[in-house]
Scaffold this active site. Structure first.
Site, PDB file in Angstrom:
ATOM      1  N   PHE B 212       0.863  -1.188   0.000  1.00  8.41           N
ATOM      2  CA  PHE B 212       0.000   0.000   0.000  1.00  8.41           C
ATOM      3  C   PHE B 212       0.896   1.234   0.000  1.00  8.41           C
ATOM      4  O   PHE B 212       1.732   1.395   0.892  1.00  8.41           O
ATOM      5  CB  PHE B 212      -0.917   0.029   1.226  1.00  8.41           C
ATOM      6  CG  PHE B 212      -1.822   1.237   1.233  1.00  8.41           C
ATOM      7  CD1 PHE B 212      -3.077   1.175   0.636  1.00  8.41           C
ATOM      8  CD2 PHE B 212      -1.419   2.448   1.784  1.00  8.41           C
ATOM      9  CE1 PHE B 212      -3.914   2.285   0.594  1.00  8.41           C
ATOM     10  CE2 PHE B 212      -2.244   3.567   1.745  1.00  8.41           C
ATOM     11  CZ  PHE B 212      -3.494   3.482   1.153  1.00  8.41           C
ATOM     12  N   ASP B 318       9.205   2.863   1.680  1.00  6.19           N
ATOM     13  CA  ASP B 318       8.019   3.587   2.139  1.00  6.19           C
ATOM     14  C   ASP B 318       7.867   3.347   3.639  1.00  6.19           C
ATOM     15  O   ASP B 318       7.381   2.305   4.071  1.00  6.19           O
ATOM     16  CB  ASP B 318       6.793   3.089   1.359  1.00  6.19           C
ATOM     17  CG  ASP B 318       5.495   3.754   1.799  1.00  6.19           C
ATOM     18  OD1 ASP B 318       5.448   4.315   2.914  1.00  6.19           O
ATOM     19  OD2 ASP B 318       4.518   3.679   1.034  1.00  6.19           O
ATOM     20  N   LYS B 349       2.416  10.192   8.467  1.00  8.98           N
ATOM     21  CA  LYS B 349       1.737   9.626   9.640  1.00  8.98           C
ATOM     22  C   LYS B 349       2.319  10.134  10.957  1.00  8.98           C
ATOM     23  O   LYS B 349       2.155  11.293  11.294  1.00  8.98           O
ATOM     24  CB  LYS B 349       1.755   8.090   9.552  1.00  8.98           C
ATOM     25  CG  LYS B 349       0.713   7.556   8.545  1.00  8.98           C
ATOM     26  CD  LYS B 349       0.419   6.091   8.821  1.00  8.98           C
ATOM     27  CE  LYS B 349      -0.530   5.476   7.807  1.00  8.98           C
ATOM     28  NZ  LYS B 349      -1.886   5.399   8.301  1.00  8.98           N
ATOM     29  N   THR B 374       2.798  24.819  -5.024  1.00 11.49           N
ATOM     30  CA  THR B 374       2.570  26.068  -4.283  1.00 11.49           C
ATOM     31  C   THR B 374       3.191  26.017  -2.888  1.00 11.49           C
ATOM     32  O   THR B 374       4.019  26.846  -2.524  1.00 11.49           O
ATOM     33  CB  THR B 374       1.070  26.361  -4.145  1.00 11.49           C
ATOM     34  OG1 THR B 374       0.530  26.556  -5.449  1.00 11.49           O
ATOM     35  CG2 THR B 374       0.825  27.632  -3.323  1.00 11.49           C
TER      36      THR B 374
END
Lengths: 490, 490
Positions: B212, B318, B349, B374
């Site tokens: 994931f 990850d 997280k 931005t």
């Protein structure tokens, strides 16, 4: 619109735009008692202290795009103060994302509230464990600010991911209708895990040449403003329609501009009808911003609304840069007098919060967890947006921005008349302070303006875009024009 | 690794993992003087007040995934308090994203600091106008917390966009090397605006089945955990390698598990060699979390590092869910004893801030504005991460979590021995409190645990995952085990 694909479509009343109540009041600058009276530049920009800070930063963070380094605690209202003590009038406002001036006292109060502190340290997974205040924060904030006809919201973190969530809503909506109540097939369930059809369908989003919708992989596939944003990044095979290239002044080119819009509409219609990957939604900015401040007429957008509705294609209006008052309406698409509202409106930047508004339950997926992630937005920024919306209403800043915009536009028209070779294709009349013009010697003009104490931005290949905050007033416009004229004459 | 594609690759020293200093100290719970002594549940969950709040919220926001509604001001430490006054021990922690307990007093001080308030109301476009404090905030925070060998960072907003920025860095890096100093060609510049090759190359990211990595369009194309996340969303044609399916207890299945890892490595190598869309990077979680808490051996990851280095493919780890201490190391990949560090490590997280670390200038694009947006992250969350890292160091919470994890794992082993049919495939030994097991009657067990005052989460098809905060202690583990055993026996 949503219902067109289904039989028994319900009709929606004609949409007349959001009603704005005009309140007489003191000028907004009365809020900033310590706003500097004018710019003051003592050093080159970046100056020696800014340069030293950038050198230090460069070791750990890419600084090549950076203009100058800012002492934010010293900034007030419309003025930004750099690390060398230079004071600049800021008509760029963090790429159009500061709504109410630096160190706005009301927003500082909100930042100091117990609710804000709790939101910072107890950040919830909103989709699983929302705070008991979340409904109230939405109803008194994001939804109170929503465009007329929009009653629901999905919150996110940035404009780019807001657009991607809107795309996902469109794809899920489209396939759910085609599925017509049937469950997912075993073939869908297995193929999707391999990123293959039919589970991962080859459907598309139509955007416009010159459009900017973000830089994540889905949003970047709809961004068509500059090659440097897109080079070397894999992209989806999605269609781009031409966006009108209008000639200015508009009143001198009415017939040619109408023909140009017809050409773009016809090509849009052709792409919707023929693109091999079925188009689930069209996304469009009310004014193409990053792409060079490209405008189209309200009639053009009304035709897009009719065309998408007739074809069962959703219409997403990307108000990330145009939203929250700068065009003289709270939402820029209120200028269009649409027959029915768009299906989704995305927002971020001056809202500080981000997400998309929708108005029809059909845009909630048929099952939970299809639009889901850990945080699903940020309550801290939702509190801030509530405060921004309240303050905009209290001070009548949308109406003030419309007035100030007319004043500024008039001054720029006069400037263009004095310097026709330097200020070309002035655009943004009756669009608040959301004004731009082309500048043949742009980089020089921007550098000289900065040296003169004015921070302004560029867009597209040759445009100078003005993006002042909603607390920008006539006196600031006068200073802006003075500095700009000096820069142009040099 | 980076240098492998280029001639004259420089060699990097062997990587021995981050050194953690163990400090003797009071227990972490001494921080929370008002933490409840134990759970207390008076109503069904969700109770009547939670239900009423959800009904109100449902009108404007999709609530179908929601568990219960929370009064965050009443939560302290490891305990979450719902809108009906029920007090639950929280071993899910907002999907593993609360690091130091609810209403942590030190983090509340940071939320109350002038720096935080300025960061909230004066949010900068970091890539253009960074604050004069930004270098210091990074150096004393994000980079102090960085895995060993990582000296640079690109900040973002969420784990999902952190991964996408890492993918973009990989694609740009790959094509820049292939271009070998040449400028973009006219064909690249025009084709990319149509989302076509060669400007938009058909390159890929390899991920693992069960992995994931987020739910935006690029990250979702690498996510392979559940069909419901992916259905109806267009995806890139990128490869997925099998991830080892280990058998437990590990000591009883050493040979079979080694063979299974070899099978997966061979298939990974085959995909890297043969996938039609060249693989620029591989992304892998240290422990597949959403996918069901799937582990692999350190040797497996070392082989991935070697394989990618040999092939000039970047390795992205990850650490969005595994990072920031819960596995008993600050970064989970420190458990692997890698020959060279990964090329990029993504985080979010429990860090509250997000982004990716990198260690080589080659991962900065050759030109500015290629990785740009931005906001480019959020200084408010960077301040918070600095405070989190300082507090973790001050209280020795990584070492404490390793200890508490051993205690908890031992208790779960005993529970599994008492109820072998109910607690299966216990996993996460020596991985701090990052522990999971399979539960044949999972939904019932989770519901009963909640009714008993324990909030825990699920992952994959049948796993129960424990994701307590870093302030979870032995006494909390005792309570967790008691409630879990009661739930299992019912």
């Amino acid at each position: 619109m949503l219902s067109s694909v289904r039989a028994g479509a319900r009709r929606l009343p004609r949409y007349a735009g959001k009603v704005q109540v005009v309140r007489p009041m003191a000028t907004a600058s009365s809020v900033f008692h310590n706003e500097p009276p004018k710019p003051a530049v003592q050093t080159a920009i970046p100056g020696p202290r800014s340069k030293a800070a950038l050198e230090k930063l460069e070791k750990v963070f890419d600084t090549r795009s950076m203009n100058f380094v800012v002492d934010y605690d010293k900034c007030h209202g419309n003025y930004i103060v750099d690390h060398d003590g230079n004071v600049l009038l800021d008509a760029f406002a963090q790429i159009a994302s500061i709504p109410l001036g630096y160190n706005n006292p009301r927003l500082l109060e909100i930042a100091d509230s117990p609710q804000m502190k709790s939101a910072i340290v107890n950040r919830p997974a909103i989709g699983a464990f929302p705070s008991s205040e979340w409904a109230d924060v939405l109803e008194t904030g994001l939804l109170k600010a929503a465009p007329k006809g929009f009653s629901q919201v999905l919150t996110s973190m940035t404009g780019s991911d807001a657009n991607e969530l809107a795309f996902k809503a469109a794809f899920i909506w489209r396939r759910t209708q085609e599925r017509d109540g049937a469950e997912f097939t075993p073939e869908e369930l297995s193929s999707v895990m391999k990123n293959q059809e039919p589970g991962a369908p080859k459907y598309s989003i139509l955007s416009f040449e010159g459009g900017f919708h973000g830089r994540l992989f889905g949003s970047l596939s709809t961004t068509r403003s500059k090659a440097i944003h897109k080079l070397d990044i894999p992209a989806f095979d999605w269609p781009a329609a031409p966006f009108p290239k209008l000639q200015y002044p508009l009143e001198d080119h009415a017939a040619a501009n109408a023909a140009e819009e017809e050409r773009c509409l016809a090509e849009t219609e052709r792409l919707l009808a023929s693109w091999p990957q079925p188009v689930a939604a069209l996304i469009v900015e009310p004014i193409q911003s990053e792409g060079g401040d490209n405008h189209a007429s309200p009639a053009f957008f009304r035709r897009l609304r009719e065309m998408t509705a007739a074809r069962g294609v959703l219409m997403i209006v990307d108000e990330v840069q145009t939203g929250v008052g700068a065009t003289g309406k709270f939402w820029a698409h209120e200028h269009w007098d649409l027959p029915t509202p768009p299906d989704m409106v995305t927002f971020s930047k001056k809202a500080q919060a981000a997400g998309f508004y929708y108005r029809d339950d059909a845009l909630r997926p048929d099952k939970p967890y299809r639009q889901y992630n850990t945080w699903m937005g940020d309550p801290a920024r939702a509190l801030l947006f509530r405060g921004i919306h309240d303050e905009v209403a209290r001070l009548g800043l949308v109406e003030r921005t419309a007035e100030v915009g007319r004043y500024l536009y008039g001054k720029l028209e006069a400037l263009a008349a004095r310097h026709p070779g330097e200020v070309q294709n002035l655009r943004g009349r009756d669009r608040g302070t959301f004004i731009a013009f082309d500048s043949p010697r742009r980089e020089q003009v921007l550098a000289r303006a900065k040296a003169g104490g004015l921070n302004i931005g560029a867009s597209g290949d040759r445009a100078i875009r003005l993006r002042p905050m909603l607390v920008f007033e006539e006196k600031h416009a006068d200073i802006l024009i003075d500095i700009l004229e000096t820069a142009i004459k040099q």
